[in-house]
Design a protein around this motif. Structure first.
Motif, PDB file in Angstrom:
ATOM      1  N   SER A  55       0.835  -1.210   0.000  1.00  0.00           N
ATOM      2  CA  SER A  55       0.000   0.000   0.000  1.00  0.00           C
ATOM      3  C   SER A  55       0.869   1.260   0.000  1.00  0.00           C
ATOM      4  CB  SER A  55      -0.937  -0.002   1.207  1.00  0.00           C
ATOM      5  OG  SER A  55      -1.853  -1.068   1.109  1.00  0.00           O
ATOM      6  N   GLU A  56       1.946   1.228   0.756  1.00  0.00           N
ATOM      7  CA  GLU A  56       2.875   2.366   0.762  1.00  0.00           C
ATOM      8  C   GLU A  56       3.509   2.549  -0.616  1.00  0.00           C
ATOM      9  OE1 GLU A  56       5.586   1.508   3.953  1.00  0.00           O
ATOM     10  OE2 GLU A  56       4.051   1.828   5.481  1.00  0.00           O
ATOM     11  N   GLN A  57       3.871   1.429  -1.248  1.00  0.00           N
ATOM     12  CA  GLN A  57       4.459   1.508  -2.586  1.00  0.00           C
ATOM     13  C   GLN A  57       3.429   1.994  -3.604  1.00  0.00           C
ATOM     14  OE1 GLN A  57       7.425   1.575  -3.401  1.00  0.00           O
ATOM     15  NE2 GLN A  57       8.632   0.285  -2.056  1.00  0.00           N
ATOM     16  N   PHE A  58       2.189   1.552  -3.452  1.00  0.00           N
ATOM     17  CA  PHE A  58       1.121   1.999  -4.343  1.00  0.00           C
ATOM     18  C   PHE A  58       0.964   3.518  -4.247  1.00  0.00           C
ATOM     19  CE2 PHE A  58      -3.292   3.189  -5.078  1.00  0.00           C
ATOM     20  CZ  PHE A  58      -3.482   2.706  -6.369  1.00  0.00           C
ATOM     21  N   LYS A  59       0.925   4.027  -3.025  1.00  0.00           N
ATOM     22  CA  LYS A  59       0.771   5.478  -2.819  1.00  0.00           C
ATOM     23  C   LYS A  59       1.950   6.228  -3.441  1.00  0.00           C
ATOM     24  CE  LYS A  59      -0.048   8.932   0.795  1.00  0.00           C
ATOM     25  NZ  LYS A  59       0.743   9.964   0.174  1.00  0.00           N
ATOM     26  N   SER A  60       3.150   5.723  -3.233  1.00  0.00           N
ATOM     27  CA  SER A  60       4.332   6.368  -3.800  1.00  0.00           C
ATOM     28  C   SER A  60       4.265   6.380  -5.320  1.00  0.00           C
ATOM     29  CB  SER A  60       5.597   5.658  -3.331  1.00  0.00           C
ATOM     30  OG  SER A  60       6.726   6.213  -3.955  1.00  0.00           O
ATOM     31  N   ARG A  62       1.589   6.039  -7.226  1.00  0.00           N
ATOM     32  CA  ARG A  62       0.456   6.869  -7.661  1.00  0.00           C
ATOM     33  C   ARG A  62       0.831   8.356  -7.628  1.00  0.00           C
ATOM     34  NH1 ARG A  62      -3.837   6.883  -3.470  1.00  0.00           N
ATOM     35  NH2 ARG A  62      -2.421   8.461  -2.708  1.00  0.00           N
ATOM     36  N   ASP A  63       1.499   8.767  -6.559  1.00  0.00           N
ATOM     37  CA  ASP A  63       1.811  10.185  -6.373  1.00  0.00           C
ATOM     38  C   ASP A  63       3.045  10.654  -7.144  1.00  0.00           C
ATOM     39  OD1 ASP A  63      -0.338  10.140  -4.644  1.00  0.00           O
ATOM     40  OD2 ASP A  63       0.891  10.219  -2.812  1.00  0.00           O
ATOM     41  N   ASN A  64       4.048   9.783  -7.289  1.00  0.00           N
ATOM     42  CA  ASN A  64       5.339  10.199  -7.855  1.00  0.00           C
ATOM     43  C   ASN A  64       5.764   9.435  -9.093  1.00  0.00           C
ATOM     44  OD1 ASN A  64       5.716  11.904  -5.530  1.00  0.00           O
ATOM     45  ND2 ASN A  64       6.258  10.052  -4.402  1.00  0.00           N
ATOM     46  N   LYS A  65       4.977   8.419  -9.455  1.00  0.00           N
ATOM     47  CA  LYS A  65       5.330   7.537 -10.575  1.00  0.00           C
ATOM     48  C   LYS A  65       6.666   6.842 -10.346  1.00  0.00           C
ATOM     49  CE  LYS A  65       1.624   8.831 -12.589  1.00  0.00           C
ATOM     50  NZ  LYS A  65       0.587   8.636 -11.597  1.00  0.00           N
ATOM     51  N   LYS A  66       6.976   6.605  -9.062  1.00  0.00           N
ATOM     52  CA  LYS A  66       8.209   5.910  -8.672  1.00  0.00           C
ATOM     53  C   LYS A  66       7.910   5.006  -7.494  1.00  0.00           C
ATOM     54  CE  LYS A  66      11.540   9.629  -9.377  1.00  0.00           C
ATOM     55  NZ  LYS A  66      12.585  10.344  -8.664  1.00  0.00           N
ATOM     56  N   PHE A  67       8.675   3.942  -7.417  1.00  0.00           N
ATOM     57  CA  PHE A  67       8.629   3.086  -6.237  1.00  0.00           C
ATOM     58  C   PHE A  67       9.586   3.665  -5.211  1.00  0.00           C
ATOM     59  CE2 PHE A  67       6.722   0.442  -9.329  1.00  0.00           C
ATOM     60  CZ  PHE A  67       5.918  -0.445  -8.642  1.00  0.00           C
ATOM     61  N   LEU A 131      11.353  -4.829  -4.478  1.00  0.00           N
ATOM     62  CA  LEU A 131      10.102  -5.106  -3.768  1.00  0.00           C
ATOM     63  C   LEU A 131       9.592  -6.503  -4.090  1.00  0.00           C
ATOM     64  CD1 LEU A 131       7.472  -4.329  -2.188  1.00  0.00           C
ATOM     65  CD2 LEU A 131       6.630  -3.418  -4.382  1.00  0.00           C
ATOM     66  N   TYR A 132       9.457  -6.812  -5.375  1.00  0.00           N
ATOM     67  CA  TYR A 132       8.874  -8.095  -5.759  1.00  0.00           C
ATOM     68  C   TYR A 132       9.826  -9.266  -5.496  1.00  0.00           C
ATOM     69  CZ  TYR A 132       4.915  -5.544  -7.534  1.00  0.00           C
ATOM     70  OH  TYR A 132       3.801  -4.751  -7.620  1.00  0.00           O
ATOM     71  N   SER A 133      11.109  -9.034  -5.598  1.00  0.00           N
ATOM     72  CA  SER A 133      12.077 -10.092  -5.243  1.00  0.00           C
ATOM     73  C   SER A 133      11.973 -10.420  -3.761  1.00  0.00           C
ATOM     74  CB  SER A 133      13.502  -9.654  -5.582  1.00  0.00           C
ATOM     75  OG  SER A 133      13.666  -9.506  -6.966  1.00  0.00           O
ATOM     76  N   TRP A 134      11.869  -9.387  -2.942  1.00  0.00           N
ATOM     77  CA  TRP A 134      11.741  -9.572  -1.493  1.00  0.00           C
ATOM     78  C   TRP A 134      10.454 -10.305  -1.155  1.00  0.00           C
ATOM     79  CZ3 TRP A 134       8.176  -7.151   1.877  1.00  0.00           C
ATOM     80  CH2 TRP A 134       8.429  -7.345   3.235  1.00  0.00           C
ATOM     81  N   LEU A 135       9.342  -9.891  -1.769  1.00  0.00           N
ATOM     82  CA  LEU A 135       8.063 -10.558  -1.507  1.00  0.00           C
ATOM     83  C   LEU A 135       8.104 -12.018  -1.948  1.00  0.00           C
ATOM     84  CD1 LEU A 135       5.582  -7.733  -2.492  1.00  0.00           C
ATOM     85  CD2 LEU A 135       5.781  -8.776  -0.220  1.00  0.00           C
ATOM     86  N   ALA A 136       8.702 -12.301  -3.099  1.00  0.00           N
ATOM     87  CA  ALA A 136       8.806 -13.688  -3.569  1.00  0.00           C
ATOM     88  C   ALA A 136       9.620 -14.526  -2.584  1.00  0.00           C
ATOM     89  CB  ALA A 136       9.444 -13.731  -4.959  1.00  0.00           C
ATOM     90  N   LYS A 137      10.692 -13.957  -2.078  1.00  0.00           N
ATOM     91  CA  LYS A 137      11.523 -14.676  -1.113  1.00  0.00           C
ATOM     92  C   LYS A 137      10.754 -14.921   0.185  1.00  0.00           C
ATOM     93  CE  LYS A 137      16.072 -14.650   1.019  1.00  0.00           C
ATOM     94  NZ  LYS A 137      17.316 -13.921   1.224  1.00  0.00           N
ATOM     95  N   TRP A 138      10.021 -13.918   0.650  1.00  0.00           N
ATOM     96  CA  TRP A 138       9.260 -14.041   1.888  1.00  0.00           C
ATOM     97  C   TRP A 138       8.173 -15.106   1.736  1.00  0.00           C
ATOM     98  CZ3 TRP A 138       9.245  -9.820   5.825  1.00  0.00           C
ATOM     99  CH2 TRP A 138       8.507 -10.170   6.967  1.00  0.00           C
ATOM    100  N   GLU A 139       7.448 -15.056   0.626  1.00  0.00           N
ATOM    101  CA  GLU A 139       6.405 -16.060   0.401  1.00  0.00           C
ATOM    102  C   GLU A 139       7.035 -17.448   0.228  1.00  0.00           C
ATOM    103  OE1 GLU A 139       3.582 -15.200   1.169  1.00  0.00           O
ATOM    104  OE2 GLU A 139       3.149 -13.187   0.471  1.00  0.00           O
ATOM    105  N   GLY A 140       8.242 -17.494  -0.300  1.00  0.00           N
ATOM    106  CA  GLY A 140       8.969 -18.762  -0.392  1.00  0.00           C
ATOM    107  C   GLY A 140       9.264 -19.338   0.984  1.00  0.00           C
ATOM    108  N   GLU A 141       9.579 -18.475   1.929  1.00  0.00           N
ATOM    109  CA  GLU A 141       9.790 -18.925   3.314  1.00  0.00           C
ATOM    110  C   GLU A 141       8.493 -19.485   3.890  1.00  0.00           C
ATOM    111  OE1 GLU A 141      12.530 -18.532   5.564  1.00  0.00           O
ATOM    112  OE2 GLU A 141      13.877 -17.932   3.948  1.00  0.00           O
ATOM    113  N   HIS A 142       7.376 -18.807   3.611  1.00  0.00           N
ATOM    114  CA  HIS A 142       6.081 -19.319   4.065  1.00  0.00           C
ATOM    115  C   HIS A 142       5.818 -20.695   3.467  1.00  0.00           C
ATOM    116  CE1 HIS A 142       4.144 -15.088   4.861  1.00  0.00           C
ATOM    117  NE2 HIS A 142       5.070 -15.396   5.751  1.00  0.00           N
TER     118      HIS A 142
END
Length: 166
Positions: A55-60, A62-67, A131-142
């Motif tokens: 959600s924080e990344q989405f807001k960033s 949306r507002d700045n066109k940057k992650f 961001l997506y590499s980190w999320l993939a790794k985290w979900e991999g741990e799950h």
């Protein structure tokens, strides 16, 4: 990648994590024991954290066109050995609902890993890729944790029912 595609990916990722949070929360609420409830509540909390970050990344974006550049913490369960106790395995294997929930959760985590890995590979923005590499790794741990739990529950059921040929 067009801004519309990045926004679409973020929205879908948030929805995916919210669904996971709701699923784990519902299983926790219906769990038949404290150990099982605590385990699924922890999983729900982890998914809530993912929703917050996305959600924080989405807001960033949306507002700045940057992650936003982030320093992500190491993913996974720091307390996995404390969670995967004999009592948890026993209580889940004794309850068909919770055992089925573990199998369903594995499927959800596999789907998330595929989506996040694919997006990390497509991303041009290094912060989006991170961001997506980190999320993939985290979900991999799950998934690794759930897979181990599922294997041990299965073996326990096999032992209890004398399914071994020796």
């Amino acid at each position: 990648m067009s801004e519309d595609r990045a926004t679409e990916i973020l929205k879908n990722a948030i929805l995916l994590e919210k669904r996971g949070q709701a699923f784990y929360g519902k299983v926790a609420a219906q769990a038949s024991s404290e150990h099982v409830r605590d385990f699924f509540a922890l999983m729900a909390d982890e998914e809530a954290r993912h929703v917050q970050i996305l959600s924080e990344q989405f807001k960033s974006y949306r507002d700045n066109k940057k992650f936003k550049p982030e320093r992500y913490t190491e993913p996974g369960f720091a307390t996995a050995s404390r969670i995967l106790t004999e009592e948890l395995k026993r209580q889940i294997s004794a309850a068909d609902f919770e055992a089925a929930a573990v199998a369903a959760a594995m499927s959800m985590e596999k789907n998330a890993i595929e989506i996040y890995t694919r997006r990390a590979g497509e991303a041009q923005d290094p912060d989006e890729k991170a961001l997506y590499s980190w999320l993939a790794k985290w979900e991999g741990e799950h998934l690794a944790f759930l897979s181990k739990l599922d294997r041990e529950i299965t073996e326990q059921v096999w032992n209890d029912n004398n399914f071994w040929p020796f």
